[in-house]
Each structure stands twice: as C-alpha cells, then as structure tokens.
Design a protein around this motif. Sequence first.
Motif, short mmCIF file in Angstrom:
data_model
loop_
_atom_site.label_atom_id
_atom_site.label_comp_id
_atom_site.label_asym_id
_atom_site.label_seq_id
_atom_site.Cartn_x
_atom_site.Cartn_y
_atom_site.Cartn_z
N THR A 152 0.83 -1.21 0.00
CA THR A 152 0.00 0.00 0.00
C THR A 152 0.86 1.26 0.00
O THR A 152 0.63 2.19 -0.79
N SER A 153 1.87 1.30 0.88
CA SER A 153 2.71 2.51 0.98
C SER A 153 3.61 2.70 -0.24
O SER A 153 4.03 3.81 -0.55
N MET A 154 3.91 1.60 -0.95
CA MET A 154 4.70 1.72 -2.18
C MET A 154 3.86 2.31 -3.31
O MET A 154 4.38 2.93 -4.23
N ILE A 155 2.53 2.11 -3.24
CA ILE A 155 1.63 2.66 -4.25
C ILE A 155 1.17 4.07 -3.86
O ILE A 155 1.13 4.98 -4.68
N GLN A 156 0.85 4.23 -2.57
CA GLN A 156 0.37 5.51 -2.05
C GLN A 156 0.88 5.69 -0.62
O GLN A 156 0.46 4.96 0.27
N PRO A 157 1.79 6.64 -0.38
CA PRO A 157 2.30 6.86 0.99
C PRO A 157 1.16 7.03 1.99
O PRO A 157 0.15 7.68 1.68
N ILE A 158 1.30 6.44 3.16
CA ILE A 158 0.24 6.46 4.17
C ILE A 158 0.59 7.46 5.27
O ILE A 158 1.56 7.28 6.01
N MET A 159 -0.20 8.51 5.39
CA MET A 159 0.03 9.54 6.40
C MET A 159 -0.59 9.13 7.75
O MET A 159 -1.57 8.40 7.78
N VAL A 160 0.00 9.60 8.83
CA VAL A 160 -0.58 9.41 10.16
C VAL A 160 -1.34 10.68 10.50
O VAL A 160 -0.76 11.69 10.91
N ASN A 161 -2.66 10.65 10.31
CA ASN A 161 -3.48 11.84 10.57
C ASN A 161 -3.96 11.92 12.01
O ASN A 161 -4.15 13.00 12.55
N ASN A 162 -4.18 10.77 12.62
CA ASN A 162 -4.70 10.72 13.99
C ASN A 162 -3.59 10.29 14.94
O ASN A 162 -3.07 9.18 14.84
N ALA A 163 -3.25 11.15 15.88
CA ALA A 163 -2.14 10.88 16.82
C ALA A 163 -2.39 9.64 17.66
O ALA A 163 -1.45 8.98 18.12
N MET A 164 -3.68 9.28 17.87
CA MET A 164 -4.01 8.13 18.72
C MET A 164 -3.47 6.82 18.14
O MET A 164 -3.28 5.85 18.86
N ILE A 165 -3.25 6.78 16.83
CA ILE A 165 -2.69 5.57 16.22
C ILE A 165 -1.32 5.28 16.81
O ILE A 165 -0.98 4.12 17.10
N LEU A 166 -0.53 6.34 17.02
CA LEU A 166 0.82 6.18 17.55
C LEU A 166 0.90 6.21 19.07
O LEU A 166 1.82 5.65 19.66
#
Length: 314
Positions: free
Chosen positions: A252-266
């Motif tokens: 997925t990230s090789m096709i479309q970079p994945i941004m971290v929009n929600n801080a709760m994920i991290l």
Amino acid sequence: MSIVWVILGLLLLVVGGEFLVRSSVALSFKLKISKLVIGMTVVSFATSAPELLVSLQAALDGAPDIALGNVIGSNIANIGLVLGITAMISPLVIDKGFYKLNWPVMMLLSVVLYFFLKSGLVLDFWEGAALMTSLVVFLVVLIRNSAKDDSAVDEVDDSLQQTSNFKIFIWLLIGGASLYFGSEWLVRGAIEMATSLGVSERVISVTMVAIGTSVPELAASVIAALKKEKAISLGNLIGSNIFNIACVLGITSMIQPIMVNNAMILTNDIFWMLGFSGILIPLVFLPKRFELGRLKGAIIFISYVVFIFSTFSE
C-alpha cells in the motif's frame, strides 16, 4: 445506509477472499509449484488480499486512518479475538517454531512499523519496500525450515489439482471483482458510519473494519475447535500478522504513501498491538509451558473487550 455498505462490503470480501485462495492454489498447481511453497506463500498472500484491498482503497480515497487502523486493528483482533475465543473452546499446543522464528519476526516488524510511522508521520515508498523485502527474507527462511514439516502442505486442498482452466479464470474473475467492490463499499460505509456516529475513522477501522476482516479466521478457528479438529495454529495467526504489516502496508505505501493523521494511532493503538503481541511469550511459558488453555484464552479475550470499550469511550 452506512451499515448496509459495511455489511455488503464484508460479505463480498469473504466471498472474494475464498475464490481468490481457491483460484490461486489451482493456478499454482498448473504452474507446477510445490505444495509446500503454495501453502507457505500463495495461500498466505491470497488470505491477506481483503486487508490489502481495504487498506489500498482507503489510502487512495484519502482515508489513511482506515488504511493503518485496518492493519493494526486486524493484528489485535487476530490475537485478542480469534486466538482468545479459540483457546477458550479448545486448548492450543504451541510448537517451538513459534518463539524461534514467527514471534520474533512479528515483534520486530511491529516495532519497526512504530518507528517508521513516528519518523515523519508517514509510511513512504522506501519504508514500504523495506517491509516487503523483510517479508521475502522471512518466507525464504520459513520455507527452508518447513521443508521437513507437513503442516503447510496440510492446508493445501489436493482436489484443486483437477480444476479446469476455465473454472480458474471464472474464480479469479469473481474473486477479483468481489474484493474490489467489497473493499470500496466497506471503506465508503466506514467513513459514513464514523461521520454519523460522531467518532473518528480510526475508531471504526481498528474495531469494526478490523473485526470484519478477521471473521474468516475466526469462523475457521471456531469450527475446527468445536469439531475437536486441529484448530488454526498460533503460527498461522502470527503469520497473518506478519503479512498484514509487511505485505499489506508494504504494498500500500509503495503505491500511495500512508500519512498518520490521527495521533491516537501512535499513542494508543500501536501500543495495544505491541502489548497483545508481547504478552504471548509469558502466556506460552507460564505456568504451563507450550500450551494456551481456556484461562489464558479468557485473559486474552477479556483484554480485547477492554480494548474495544476503551477505544469507543475516548
């Protein structure tokens, strides 16, 4: 209407995943690929297809929280929900390959994913390529280690050797179309549901979407456990988690970079994932070694229920 899209999407993903597995295995037989390699690679790739399509569709639709939440939530569900319920029904015996290869690789990839996401708050092309490369190395080692082990071969349906080319083509067509529309409808429904419930896309993805994409593993495990057959092994679930990180997020990230929009994920979700992964080692060795019994299964499952409630109550 959002719940309808989610349910229809999940149903199509289940159907599409099943047809893709069958057609992929049948095609592999036509190409004279060994049963061992089919069991270790082709089946694993095909069963990860629903998660891959959902994450890819979400990333392309500008919903990176769903792309990340789907994988992190699925990894949590595979252990907390699937393993927890299966162990409560029928105790699982753990083989040594679990702590010698599968578990260390899963933990390493989980930690690497955390640092990749934390640095720059994006999973880019080169990080995705690194994850995919690690998967290839893992598979090579796994196939070599499994050369004398029939467990991967047992997963391959011999009857698929007789499948006609026309049937393989039709199965691939049905599988591909079902996965495409299923992922599109599930992502659309998840975004609409998050909006109508007043929660973030991340909450829906790490809970409902993740549980949905884990349903096939749960159904297979529960049926096998109830029939007193060899239930889905811990190695298979760990392998699924490895594929989710390295293959699903890698591609997925090789096709479309994945941004971290929600801080709760991290700050929250990924630590739950690391916690569920990490707790397996003490549970496997204490107090009874190499067995996950009903009590341990209950502990894992209750922890998962706590995770679900805490996620919705934020």
